[in-house]
Motif scaffolding. Sequence first.
Motif, PDB file in Angstrom:
ATOM      1  N   THR A  43       0.849  -1.183   0.000  1.00 31.49           N
ATOM      2  CA  THR A  43       0.000   0.000   0.000  1.00 31.49           C
ATOM      3  C   THR A  43       0.887   1.237   0.000  1.00 31.49           C
ATOM      4  O   THR A  43       1.839   1.328   0.777  1.00 31.49           O
ATOM      5  CB  THR A  43      -0.903   0.046   1.250  1.00 31.49           C
ATOM      6  OG1 THR A  43      -1.851  -1.017   1.178  1.00 31.49           O
ATOM      7  CG2 THR A  43      -1.659   1.363   1.335  1.00 31.49           C
ATOM      8  N   ARG A  44       0.579   2.172  -0.879  1.00 26.64           N
ATOM      9  CA  ARG A  44       1.225   3.480  -0.870  1.00 26.64           C
ATOM     10  C   ARG A  44       0.287   4.423  -0.111  1.00 26.64           C
ATOM     11  O   ARG A  44      -0.778   4.771  -0.617  1.00 26.64           O
ATOM     12  CB  ARG A  44       1.455   3.973  -2.302  1.00 26.64           C
ATOM     13  CG  ARG A  44       2.508   3.170  -3.066  1.00 26.64           C
ATOM     14  CD  ARG A  44       2.554   3.573  -4.545  1.00 26.64           C
ATOM     15  NE  ARG A  44       2.809   4.994  -4.706  1.00 26.64           N
ATOM     16  CZ  ARG A  44       4.018   5.557  -4.736  1.00 26.64           C
ATOM     17  NH1 ARG A  44       5.090   4.783  -4.603  1.00 26.64           N
ATOM     18  NH2 ARG A  44       4.169   6.852  -4.895  1.00 26.64           N
ATOM     19  N   PHE A  45       0.701   4.810   1.082  1.00 28.10           N
ATOM     20  CA  PHE A  45      -0.139   5.644   1.934  1.00 28.10           C
ATOM     21  C   PHE A  45       0.172   7.122   1.660  1.00 28.10           C
ATOM     22  O   PHE A  45       1.049   7.716   2.280  1.00 28.10           O
ATOM     23  CB  PHE A  45       0.091   5.300   3.408  1.00 28.10           C
ATOM     24  CG  PHE A  45      -0.838   6.018   4.360  1.00 28.10           C
ATOM     25  CD1 PHE A  45      -2.110   5.530   4.590  1.00 28.10           C
ATOM     26  CD2 PHE A  45      -0.438   7.163   5.024  1.00 28.10           C
ATOM     27  CE1 PHE A  45      -2.966   6.175   5.463  1.00 28.10           C
ATOM     28  CE2 PHE A  45      -1.288   7.821   5.896  1.00 28.10           C
ATOM     29  CZ  PHE A  45      -2.551   7.332   6.114  1.00 28.10           C
ATOM     30  N   MET A 168       0.083  -8.697  -3.921  1.00 28.14           N
ATOM     31  CA  MET A 168      -1.126  -7.914  -4.177  1.00 28.14           C
ATOM     32  C   MET A 168      -0.936  -6.445  -3.815  1.00 28.14           C
ATOM     33  O   MET A 168      -0.123  -6.096  -2.960  1.00 28.14           O
ATOM     34  CB  MET A 168      -2.331  -8.510  -3.445  1.00 28.14           C
ATOM     35  CG  MET A 168      -2.307  -8.439  -1.949  1.00 28.14           C
ATOM     36  SD  MET A 168      -3.067  -6.974  -1.249  1.00 28.14           S
ATOM     37  CE  MET A 168      -3.210  -7.482   0.469  1.00 28.14           C
ATOM     38  N   ARG A 169      -1.717  -5.589  -4.474  1.00 24.75           N
ATOM     39  CA  ARG A 169      -1.705  -4.163  -4.176  1.00 24.75           C
ATOM     40  C   ARG A 169      -3.055  -3.769  -3.591  1.00 24.75           C
ATOM     41  O   ARG A 169      -4.091  -4.375  -3.908  1.00 24.75           O
ATOM     42  CB  ARG A 169      -1.407  -3.321  -5.421  1.00 24.75           C
ATOM     43  CG  ARG A 169      -2.376  -3.496  -6.569  1.00 24.75           C
ATOM     44  CD  ARG A 169      -2.229  -2.386  -7.606  1.00 24.75           C
ATOM     45  NE  ARG A 169      -2.727  -1.106  -7.094  1.00 24.75           N
ATOM     46  CZ  ARG A 169      -2.694   0.033  -7.795  1.00 24.75           C
ATOM     47  NH1 ARG A 169      -2.176   0.045  -9.007  1.00 24.75           N
ATOM     48  NH2 ARG A 169      -3.173   1.145  -7.278  1.00 24.75           N
ATOM     49  N   LEU A 170      -3.004  -2.756  -2.742  1.00 30.19           N
ATOM     50  CA  LEU A 170      -4.225  -2.290  -2.095  1.00 30.19           C
ATOM     51  C   LEU A 170      -4.081  -0.808  -1.798  1.00 30.19           C
ATOM     52  O   LEU A 170      -3.116  -0.393  -1.149  1.00 30.19           O
ATOM     53  CB  LEU A 170      -4.467  -3.065  -0.796  1.00 30.19           C
ATOM     54  CG  LEU A 170      -5.749  -2.753  -0.034  1.00 30.19           C
ATOM     55  CD1 LEU A 170      -6.977  -3.148  -0.843  1.00 30.19           C
ATOM     56  CD2 LEU A 170      -5.753  -3.452   1.319  1.00 30.19           C
ATOM     57  N   ASP A 171      -5.022  -0.008  -2.274  1.00 34.50           N
ATOM     58  CA  ASP A 171      -5.003   1.414  -1.977  1.00 34.50           C
ATOM     59  C   ASP A 171      -5.314   1.643  -0.504  1.00 34.50           C
ATOM     60  O   ASP A 171      -5.949   0.816   0.159  1.00 34.50           O
ATOM     61  CB  ASP A 171      -6.014   2.155  -2.850  1.00 34.50           C
ATOM     62  CG  ASP A 171      -5.588   2.220  -4.314  1.00 34.50           C
ATOM     63  OD1 ASP A 171      -4.404   1.928  -4.591  1.00 34.50           O
ATOM     64  OD2 ASP A 171      -6.429   2.538  -5.167  1.00 34.50           O
ATOM     65  N   SER A 224      -8.036  -2.141  -8.804  1.00 28.34           N
ATOM     66  CA  SER A 224      -6.772  -2.190  -8.069  1.00 28.34           C
ATOM     67  C   SER A 224      -6.877  -2.820  -6.686  1.00 28.34           C
ATOM     68  O   SER A 224      -5.852  -3.000  -6.014  1.00 28.34           O
ATOM     69  CB  SER A 224      -6.233  -0.764  -7.910  1.00 28.34           C
ATOM     70  OG  SER A 224      -7.133   0.036  -7.160  1.00 28.34           O
ATOM     71  N   LYS A 225      -8.058  -3.158  -6.225  1.00 24.10           N
ATOM     72  CA  LYS A 225      -8.278  -3.574  -4.848  1.00 24.10           C
ATOM     73  C   LYS A 225      -7.926  -5.049  -4.649  1.00 24.10           C
ATOM     74  O   LYS A 225      -8.715  -5.925  -4.944  1.00 24.10           O
ATOM     75  CB  LYS A 225      -9.730  -3.295  -4.460  1.00 24.10           C
ATOM     76  CG  LYS A 225     -10.079  -1.821  -4.623  1.00 24.10           C
ATOM     77  CD  LYS A 225     -11.461  -1.646  -5.207  1.00 24.10           C
ATOM     78  CE  LYS A 225     -11.680  -0.234  -5.698  1.00 24.10           C
ATOM     79  NZ  LYS A 225     -10.872   0.101  -6.903  1.00 24.10           N
ATOM     80  N   GLY A 226      -6.755  -5.310  -4.128  1.00 25.04           N
ATOM     81  CA  GLY A 226      -6.320  -6.691  -3.975  1.00 25.04           C
ATOM     82  C   GLY A 226      -5.881  -7.323  -5.276  1.00 25.04           C
ATOM     83  O   GLY A 226      -5.804  -8.549  -5.384  1.00 25.04           O
TER      84      GLY A 226
END
Length: 323
Positions: A43-45, A168-171, A224-226
């Motif tokens: 996650t990029r916060f 995985m990517r997650l916003d 982009s969610k998961g």
Amino acid sequence: MTQIEGMAAANLEAAARDQEDLEAEAMAALEEQESKPVFVGHTRFSVHSPNSGAWVASNGSKMTEAEYLEHLFSDERMEPRADIFFNYTLPMLAYAAKASDVLFRHVVSYSDSLPRRYQDQMEAAAAQFPFVLLDKVPAGGGGLNTAKAARALMLEAGLPIDTVFGSMRLDDDDILSADYFDQMAQYLTEAHVGYVVTLARGVTALYENGEFFYARDAVYPLHSKGHLSICRYNRDGSLSAPVGTSHNRSDRANPVILDSRKFSHIWVRSVNQDTALYQLAQGREGQLARIYQDMEQYPVLTEMWEDAFPQAAGRLHTYKPDA
């Protein structure tokens, strides 16, 4: 055989049985360990990325660099994102990882210029959730390599280097379901290395004042969610993984598995998101109208969702916040 010799033989036999039992227990433990699916997330916060073309706020089309930085770390934007991330996103990841019994590490990249109070929240979250790996980056910095984080996790667990894993990517303002890892684990096979998986079905809802409103049943492939890449390090140390590209163009470069059978995420909407900045000139009411219009292409949420998102129980509604 004398009595002493008999006792010695019995002791040897008992020791041998004990050794066999220990070896069997060790083998069983290893097999159990190896059976656990391995996942790494990123996650990029709200990372400060000047001149990046990936976001409306930073690409120069709507804001100057000074306006972008002021917007990026404004309390109006940061407070709801922090609430979602620390109170929903991370707790749901913890719940899902425990429920599915997976090996999991989640890299959270954040700017070294992030306001101190949010950095404090980040450090507290890392202490609360051991799977969180903090990654503080300078302006424009690229951050940790998530595949290397997965490799380190496998080494710590004593797993073979060529274990298949999901990346995985997650916003920071989206939430995964309690069974996300269960849904994904079936695809972590040798045959699927190089594939991308998109669990396309989710709940989309408007976030306002700590609640989620106007919930809809949304199927949206390649979101982009998961968004998951199936990867493996080879014995020579090289990495086999999908070709890197934007999530919504993954099917142009990689084979994609599309699965829309279950809820897998909450797709959060708000007027402070990057996509809403296209409607800046319309003001808050205009932005809300556009968000509602987009959400209404999806049917009203009617199926039971509570088991999928227990952290949001009681706070997710099908009506609008002003209803």
